[in-house]
Design a protein around this motif. Structure first.
Motif, PDB file in Angstrom:
ATOM      1  N   GLN B 205       0.760  -0.603  -0.242  1.00 39.40           N
ATOM      2  CA  GLN B 205       0.245   0.140  -0.049  1.00 39.40           C
ATOM      3  C   GLN B 205       0.416   0.823  -0.100  1.00 39.40           C
ATOM      4  OE1 GLN B 205      -3.083   0.615  -0.207  1.00 39.40           O
ATOM      5  NE2 GLN B 205      -3.496   2.713   0.535  1.00 39.40           N
ATOM      6  N   VAL B 206       1.840   1.497   1.244  1.00 41.13           N
ATOM      7  CA  VAL B 206       2.660   2.509   0.652  1.00 41.13           C
ATOM      8  C   VAL B 206       3.225   2.846  -0.586  1.00 41.13           C
ATOM      9  CG1 VAL B 206       5.002   3.576   2.142  1.00 41.13           C
ATOM     10  CG2 VAL B 206       3.121   2.217   3.291  1.00 41.13           C
ATOM     11  N   VAL B 211       4.681   5.267  -5.540  1.00 41.47           N
ATOM     12  CA  VAL B 211       4.795   5.747  -6.819  1.00 41.47           C
ATOM     13  C   VAL B 211       3.805   6.976  -6.789  1.00 41.47           C
ATOM     14  CG1 VAL B 211       3.977   4.139  -8.776  1.00 41.47           C
ATOM     15  CG2 VAL B 211       5.415   3.293  -7.153  1.00 41.47           C
ATOM     16  N   SER B 212       2.312   6.712  -6.502  1.00 46.06           N
ATOM     17  CA  SER B 212       1.507   7.194  -7.663  1.00 46.06           C
ATOM     18  C   SER B 212       2.240   9.417  -6.540  1.00 46.06           C
ATOM     19  CB  SER B 212       0.031   7.642  -6.282  1.00 46.06           C
ATOM     20  OG  SER B 212      -0.721   8.424  -7.319  1.00 46.06           O
ATOM     21  N   LEU B 213       2.902   9.109  -5.721  1.00 45.31           N
ATOM     22  CA  LEU B 213       3.634  10.697  -5.687  1.00 45.31           C
ATOM     23  C   LEU B 213       4.034  11.060  -6.382  1.00 45.31           C
ATOM     24  CD1 LEU B 213       3.011  11.014  -1.771  1.00 45.31           C
ATOM     25  CD2 LEU B 213       2.204  12.212  -3.164  1.00 45.31           C
ATOM     26  N   THR B 388      -7.005   3.158  -4.893  1.00 52.59           N
ATOM     27  CA  THR B 388      -7.227   4.168  -3.396  1.00 52.59           C
ATOM     28  C   THR B 388      -6.380   5.162  -3.593  1.00 52.59           C
ATOM     29  OG1 THR B 388      -7.304   2.385  -1.959  1.00 52.59           O
ATOM     30  CG2 THR B 388      -7.518   4.617  -1.213  1.00 52.59           C
ATOM     31  N   PHE B 389      -5.339   4.848  -4.012  1.00 51.58           N
ATOM     32  CA  PHE B 389      -5.359   6.576  -4.884  1.00 51.58           C
ATOM     33  C   PHE B 389      -5.179   7.175  -6.216  1.00 51.58           C
ATOM     34  CE2 PHE B 389      -1.362   3.542  -2.220  1.00 51.58           C
ATOM     35  CZ  PHE B 389      -1.845   4.921  -1.812  1.00 51.58           C
ATOM     36  N   THR B 401      -3.750  13.893  -0.100  1.00 51.35           N
ATOM     37  CA  THR B 401      -4.262  13.008   0.703  1.00 51.35           C
ATOM     38  C   THR B 401      -3.404  11.905   0.128  1.00 51.35           C
ATOM     39  OG1 THR B 401      -5.860  13.040  -1.236  1.00 51.35           O
ATOM     40  CG2 THR B 401      -6.719  13.932   0.448  1.00 51.35           C
ATOM     41  N   ILE B 402      -2.646  11.628  -0.794  1.00 50.53           N
ATOM     42  CA  ILE B 402      -2.144  10.427  -0.729  1.00 50.53           C
ATOM     43  C   ILE B 402      -1.210  10.245   0.268  1.00 50.53           C
ATOM     44  CG2 ILE B 402      -1.304   9.577  -2.224  1.00 50.53           C
ATOM     45  CD1 ILE B 402      -2.396  10.714  -4.272  1.00 50.53           C
ATOM     46  N   GLY B 403      -0.691  11.635   0.510  1.00 52.96           N
ATOM     47  CA  GLY B 403       0.786  11.211   1.324  1.00 52.96           C
ATOM     48  C   GLY B 403       0.171  11.108   2.985  1.00 52.96           C
ATOM     49  N   ALA B 404      -1.305  11.778   2.916  1.00 50.62           N
ATOM     50  CA  ALA B 404      -1.699  11.732   4.591  1.00 50.62           C
ATOM     51  C   ALA B 404      -2.160   9.534   4.496  1.00 50.62           C
ATOM     52  CB  ALA B 404      -3.304  12.089   4.599  1.00 50.62           C
TER      53      ALA B 404
END
Lengths: 37, 495
Positions: B205-206, B211-213, B388-389, B401-404
């Motif tokens: 998940q992390v 990757v998304s960030l 989710t991301f 929100t992705i960071g959180a």
């Protein structure tokens, strides 16, 4: 694995469940013996 | 430390699984998948029956004459106010799994059901299936185990062990002695492998969030290892000191982030669509939940059969795997409450919360699939970890929100592993409430090794199979301690 062997394993696994349920019922109904609290 | 046979056996068993998995990850995954497949095929009906029986047991106990019995002495009062008790229950239920599966699970079911029904019906059934997996049955399993542990440890003053009810009711000589030892061993194995799986899910998940960030092209195993390394250091450090309150703070922070995230999605997403989906999903769930528990999809095709095994049955076994661990946690915060209060709080409140959670994240996923052209179903198919991301990327302030979410996932895993290492040390040292730091560190390393095995497998399905393999024997233990509990309750009321 042949279908017959798979069927035998399936039967044995289910029989073990029936035995376990039987033991549970026996433990539930069993009266306290002196060795138990 | 090494004079305790249960500790030695459990370390050997779980350590052996970890070594096997590191040496031959594919072999362990294939073995788990084959054994679990055979077990699920033959005993799937019994696993579902067990979950239903535990739910009926909870309902019956809550409204029977036993409901008035206190978990503690008759004059004991609850240690925590009802509001903070319920908040802590949320914390126990809000694991990293909710962040991971929030949108991914309803959408995965939707995709599976689409060939069999039209899209609106598939979405409705997908939400129902998800709610069923995370609802009353799951919490009844936790509640039953937690209740039994709480009753025996607070009211009968036995050690905090899974074997305590067996030894208390049937004595400590002959068969109860070795069955009790075996129960503790099985509970330890189920917890260790279950938490190892949670570490892997947390890392997946992390990693998906990172990757998304940072828009990495091909993250590979290096990024997984970096995240795992950070996680390992983050959870090993608190094991050397007593950080009881600090851990509660971390857990509450993660839970607050998750709660805020849910609120954020409701407010910035299609609000009326989400609220309607929650209401429809809740109505559908409560009207069908009891009968659904008895369904095993016997007359359906192989696709449905496989879906049932890899989702519904896996979840039920998963909750059983976590039940000794979550049960101990719930028991410890519930001293002084009556059985009725305990059961209504533990079974109902988190189930309702789960319905809200999946209503929000599921419906926003369905909104994407049904009302827009975003390729969310392709994401579920190819990168389920990123679902989710992907949803958050399509809402405002996505970096925030992705960071959180990444931080919350990290904190959930750290707090779970620290608590699990404590419970495992307690179980493996005869119920000692202050296990040695050395024992806790050894368990921390074993949990890390098990997590590593599941990360190497690089597949959520392999993780699920390995967890199910570890938890399977625990089905029998839960039923056995439930029989001990009812016998003891009847004896107490007859006195």
């Amino acid at each position: 694995m042949t279908p017959q062997l798979a069927n035998l394993i399936d039967t044995l696994l289910n029989v073990s469940v029936f035995v376990f349920v039987g033991i549970l019922v026996w433990l539930f109904l069993k009266k306290d013996s002196q060795g138990e609290k | 430390m090494f004079k305790n046979p249960i500790l030695l056996l459990s370390l050997t068993l779980t350590g052996g699984v970890a070594v096997w998995g590191i040496a031959d990850t594919a072999g362990l995954a294939a073995f788990s998948s084959t054994v679990v497949g055979t077990m699920f095929k033959s005993r799937g009906w019994f696993i579902m029956l067990t979950a239903c029986m535990l739910l009926f047991l909870c309902i019956w106990l809550a409204f029977s004459k036993y409901g008035r019995i206190k978990l503690g002495k008759d004059d004991d009062e609850p240690e925590f106010s009802t509001v903070s008790w319920l908040t802590m229950l949320f914390a126990a239920g809000m694991g990293v799994g909710l962040l991971y599966f929030g949108s991914a699970e309803p959408l995965f079911h939707y995709k599976t059901f689409l060939p069999y029904m039209d899209p609106p019906q598939a979405a409705k059934e997908a939400l129902f299936a998800t709610n069923f997996h995370w609802g009353l049955h799951a919490w009844a399993i936790y509640a039953a185990v937690g209740l039994i542990i709480a009753y025996f440890s607070f009211r009968k003053e036995t050690p905090n062990l899974i074997s305590a009810p067996i030894r208390h009711v049937f004595g400590n000589r002959g068969w109860p002695r070795w069955v009790g030892g075996l129960s503790d061993l099985m509970a330890i194995t189920a917890i260790a492998i279950g938490v190892g799986g949670s570490i892997a899910i947390g890392v997946f998940q992390v990693q998906a969030g990172v990757v998304s960030l940072f828009e990495f092209e091909k993250p590979g195993m290096t990024l997984s290892m970096i995240i795992f390394g950070l996680l390992f250091v983050a959870y090993l450090a608190p094991l050397t000191v007593d950080l009881g309150k600090g851990m509660a703070l971390l857990s509450n922070t993660a839970m607050t982030i998750a709660g805020c995230l849910m609120l954020f999605v409701i407010l910035t997403g299609p609000t009326s669509y989400i609220m309607s989906a929650i209401m429809g999903g809740a109505g559908d769930y409560f009207s069908r939940v009891l009968t659904q528990g008895f369904q095993t999809l016997t007359f359906h095709d192989e696709v449905a059969e496989n879906w049932f095994q890899s989702w519904t049955l896996t979840y039920m076994v998963w909750w059983l795997a976590w039940s000794p661990f979550v049960g101990v946690f719930i028991a410890r915060i519930s001293k002084g409450r009556t059985i009725k209060e305990f059961l209504l709080g533990v079974v109902l409140v988190p189930s309702v919360f789960s319905i809200f959670w999946f209503g929000v994240f599921g419906s926003i996923g369905f909104f994407g699939a049904l009302k827009t052209n975003v390729a969310i179903l392709e994401v579920v198919e190819t990168h389920i970890d990123s679902t989710t991301f992907f949803v958050l990327e399509h809402l405002p302030f996505s970096v925030l929100t992705i960071g959180a979410t990444v931080i919350a996932a990290f904190l959930f895993v750290v707090t779970s592993v620290v608590s699990a290492a404590f419970v495992l040390s307690m179980f493996s040292s005869g119920g000692d409430l202050n296990p040695s730091t050395k024992t806790k560190l050894v368990w921390g390393v074993i949990l890390g090794a098990l997590g590593l095995v599941m990360i190497f497998s690089n597949s959520i399905d392999a993780v699920k199979s390995i967890i199910a393999l570890g938890a399977m024997p625990f089905v029998y233990i839960v039923l056995l301690i439930a029989v001990c509990f009812i016998r003891e309750l009847r004896k107490e009321v007859c006195k």
